[in-house]
Motif scaffolding. Structure first.
Motif, PDB file in Angstrom:
ATOM      1  N   LEU A  42       0.793  -1.210   0.056  1.00 40.91           N
ATOM      2  CA  LEU A  42      -0.004   0.148  -0.031  1.00 40.91           C
ATOM      3  C   LEU A  42       0.875   1.383   0.167  1.00 40.91           C
ATOM      4  O   LEU A  42       0.774   2.255  -0.682  1.00 40.91           O
ATOM      5  N   LYS A  43       1.677   1.254   0.700  1.00 43.58           N
ATOM      6  CA  LYS A  43       2.826   2.314   0.931  1.00 43.58           C
ATOM      7  C   LYS A  43       3.525   2.506  -0.493  1.00 43.58           C
ATOM      8  O   LYS A  43       3.489   3.761  -1.110  1.00 43.58           O
ATOM      9  N   HIS A  44       3.994   1.320  -1.037  1.00 44.05           N
ATOM     10  CA  HIS A  44       4.414   1.553  -2.410  1.00 44.05           C
ATOM     11  C   HIS A  44       3.667   2.123  -3.511  1.00 44.05           C
ATOM     12  O   HIS A  44       3.894   3.225  -4.236  1.00 44.05           O
ATOM     13  N   GLU A  45       2.319   1.578  -3.411  1.00 47.47           N
ATOM     14  CA  GLU A  45       1.289   2.075  -4.416  1.00 47.47           C
ATOM     15  C   GLU A  45       0.954   3.512  -4.176  1.00 47.47           C
ATOM     16  O   GLU A  45       0.689   4.591  -5.067  1.00 47.47           O
ATOM     17  N   ALA A  46       0.705   3.844  -2.708  1.00 49.34           N
ATOM     18  CA  ALA A  46       0.550   5.360  -2.701  1.00 49.34           C
ATOM     19  C   ALA A  46       1.814   6.429  -2.985  1.00 49.34           C
ATOM     20  O   ALA A  46       1.526   7.379  -3.851  1.00 49.34           O
ATOM     21  N   LYS A  47       2.969   5.938  -2.846  1.00 46.88           N
ATOM     22  CA  LYS A  47       4.218   6.567  -3.368  1.00 46.88           C
ATOM     23  C   LYS A  47       4.252   6.535  -5.008  1.00 46.88           C
ATOM     24  O   LYS A  47       4.417   7.666  -5.425  1.00 46.88           O
ATOM     25  N   THR A  48       3.842   5.433  -5.531  1.00 42.37           N
ATOM     26  CA  THR A  48       3.544   5.524  -7.128  1.00 42.37           C
ATOM     27  C   THR A  48       2.690   6.497  -7.467  1.00 42.37           C
ATOM     28  O   THR A  48       2.864   7.040  -8.465  1.00 42.37           O
ATOM     29  N   LYS A  49       1.721   6.497  -6.932  1.00 41.52           N
ATOM     30  CA  LYS A  49       0.322   7.315  -7.171  1.00 41.52           C
ATOM     31  C   LYS A  49       0.824   8.756  -7.099  1.00 41.52           C
ATOM     32  O   LYS A  49       0.523   9.527  -8.005  1.00 41.52           O
ATOM     33  N   MET A  50       1.488   8.862  -5.956  1.00 36.21           N
ATOM     34  CA  MET A  50       1.938  10.438  -5.851  1.00 36.21           C
ATOM     35  C   MET A  50       2.850  10.853  -6.870  1.00 36.21           C
ATOM     36  O   MET A  50       2.668  12.132  -7.384  1.00 36.21           O
ATOM     37  N   MET A  51       3.873  10.014  -7.250  1.00 36.84           N
ATOM     38  CA  MET A  51       4.946  10.491  -8.210  1.00 36.84           C
ATOM     39  C   MET A  51       4.206  10.704  -9.582  1.00 36.84           C
ATOM     40  O   MET A  51       4.673  11.446 -10.388  1.00 36.84           O
ATOM     41  N   GLU A  56       2.112  13.919 -13.697  1.00 38.24           N
ATOM     42  CA  GLU A  56       0.884  14.332 -14.632  1.00 38.24           C
ATOM     43  C   GLU A  56       0.859  16.005 -14.660  1.00 38.24           C
ATOM     44  O   GLU A  56       0.692  16.906 -15.651  1.00 38.24           O
ATOM     45  N   ALA A  57       0.906  16.481 -13.308  1.00 40.13           N
ATOM     46  CA  ALA A  57       1.132  17.940 -13.210  1.00 40.13           C
ATOM     47  C   ALA A  57       2.003  18.696 -13.774  1.00 40.13           C
ATOM     48  O   ALA A  57       2.216  19.747 -14.338  1.00 40.13           O
ATOM     49  N   LEU A  58       3.366  18.164 -13.919  1.00 37.49           N
ATOM     50  CA  LEU A  58       4.508  18.680 -14.434  1.00 37.49           C
ATOM     51  C   LEU A  58       4.281  18.550 -16.008  1.00 37.49           C
ATOM     52  O   LEU A  58       4.643  19.495 -16.693  1.00 37.49           O
ATOM     53  N   GLU A  59       3.710  17.694 -16.657  1.00 38.44           N
ATOM     54  CA  GLU A  59       3.502  17.565 -17.792  1.00 38.44           C
ATOM     55  C   GLU A  59       2.381  18.474 -18.280  1.00 38.44           C
ATOM     56  O   GLU A  59       2.492  19.287 -19.428  1.00 38.44           O
TER      57      GLU A  59
END
Length: 105
Positions: A42-51, A56-59
């Motif tokens: 879950l922590k890995h998924e949350a971190k991946t989603k945040m990244m 996407e925001a940077l793009e």
């Protein structure tokens, strides 16, 4: 190490109880391991989603900046064309005024 005489003193019922407790501890260890693995996942998924969200925001920001740059470039070219046009009008006016005065440009 348990002496041979002591091994024979273990009652089959106590042996079953020991195996039962061992099984319970094994199950508990497995459950704890699963919980830890789940938390890590879950922590890995949350971190991946945040990244991914940040990416996407940077793009979107990059696309916005490119559009702004294109708009500014178009405006600059329009102003340059206007300046050239007004410069040509000034030259024409000067030429016309000198022609009326009889002098050449």
């Amino acid at each position: 190490m348990i002496p041979v005489a002591a091994e024979s003193s273990l009652v089959p019922e106590e042996l079953k109880e020991f195996k039962s407790e061992k099984s319970l501890y094994t199950k508990a260890a497995k459950q704890i391991e699963d919980k830890v693995s789940e938390k890590q996942r879950l922590k890995h998924e949350a971190k991946t989603k945040m990244m991914q969200d940040k990416s996407e925001a940077l793009e979107q920001r990059r696309i916005s900046l490119l559009q702004d740059r294109d708009d500014i470039s178009k405006e600059r070219w329009a102003l340059d064309a206007e300046i050239r046009s007004s410069g040509l009008r000034i030259i024409k006016l000067i030429r016309d005024s000198r022609a009326s005065d009889g002098s050449e440009l």
